[in-house]
Scaffold this motif. Sequence first.
Motif, short mmCIF file in Angstrom:
data_model
loop_
_atom_site.label_atom_id
_atom_site.label_comp_id
_atom_site.label_asym_id
_atom_site.label_seq_id
_atom_site.Cartn_x
_atom_site.Cartn_y
_atom_site.Cartn_z
N VAL A 34 0.84 -1.21 0.00
CA VAL A 34 0.00 0.00 0.00
C VAL A 34 0.87 1.25 0.00
CG1 VAL A 34 -1.61 1.38 1.36
CG2 VAL A 34 -2.02 -1.07 1.07
N LYS A 71 -5.95 -1.85 -0.02
CA LYS A 71 -6.31 -1.43 1.34
C LYS A 71 -7.53 -2.21 1.84
CE LYS A 71 -4.60 3.28 1.99
NZ LYS A 71 -4.98 4.69 2.24
N LYS A 72 -8.53 -2.37 0.99
CA LYS A 72 -9.73 -3.10 1.38
C LYS A 72 -9.41 -4.57 1.66
CE LYS A 72 -12.68 -0.08 -1.41
NZ LYS A 72 -13.46 0.04 -2.66
N SER A 85 -6.50 1.41 -3.55
CA SER A 85 -7.79 1.30 -2.87
C SER A 85 -8.19 -0.17 -2.67
CB SER A 85 -8.85 2.03 -3.68
OG SER A 85 -10.13 1.87 -3.11
N THR A 86 -8.03 -0.96 -3.73
CA THR A 86 -8.39 -2.38 -3.64
C THR A 86 -7.53 -3.10 -2.62
OG1 THR A 86 -9.10 -2.43 -5.95
CG2 THR A 86 -8.55 -4.54 -4.94
N ALA A 113 -4.19 4.44 -8.31
CA ALA A 113 -5.07 4.78 -7.19
C ALA A 113 -6.09 3.67 -6.95
CB ALA A 113 -5.79 6.10 -7.48
N GLY A 114 -6.61 3.09 -8.03
CA GLY A 114 -7.54 1.97 -7.90
C GLY A 114 -6.89 0.76 -7.27
N GLU A 160 0.93 4.07 -2.94
CA GLU A 160 0.63 5.47 -2.65
C GLU A 160 1.81 6.37 -3.04
OE1 GLU A 160 -0.44 5.41 1.47
OE2 GLU A 160 -2.57 5.08 1.03
#
Length: 211
Positions: free
Chosen positions: A126, A188-189, A185-186, A181-182, A130
């Motif tokens: 992550v 992190k989830k 996000s994925t 960015a996608g 980022e």
Amino acid sequence: MKAILVAVLGLLAVCAPAFATQCTVNPVNIPKEWITMQRPCRDSMRRQIQMEVAASLQYLAMGAHFSKDTINRPGFAKLFFDAGSEERGHAMKLIEYLLMRGELTSDVTSLIQIRPPERKSWSSGVEALEHAVKMESDVTKSIRTVISECESDPNFNDYHLVDYLTGEFLEEQYKGQRDLAGKASTLKKMMDRHASLGEFIFDKKLLGIDV
């Protein structure tokens, strides 16, 4: 053996003047009216090339980090190594463009000076993603600065270069930023739900492996 050496030296002595004559090229004067790029625009392009090279090296450092046996995330490694090749390709395109416009007649090597990467380690995938998003955002802002420099010059609005950067680079930058960015996000989830196993599964997905 000695006779062969003597013969070779004799041949070189005879042929050297001919070689020297062939390699001597008289300087020629070519009209410079076709070289129209203004200095502010040219300088900003040079800075952009240096930024692309720096981004390429940073991605190589990221790929090397995730390739270490203690990290062992081949999916992330491939992602960042591929990104490094892409940034190097961008630098080459900009160099080729300047050459097409009659620029880069001197100080070419200054464009590819190797500077140490800004970072060499990341605590997680992550954090690396980022960092990649921020780096791509910085590159995009820099390209927009080049465009601004080249279209606002009161002496010469460089329409061709502005169009080239807008169509060839900006669209790719925006798509790349959205993709990274996608991914962040994925991931992190997945990590919120599966902790470190989430990163392991995501890494496999980057390689196209279903787990």
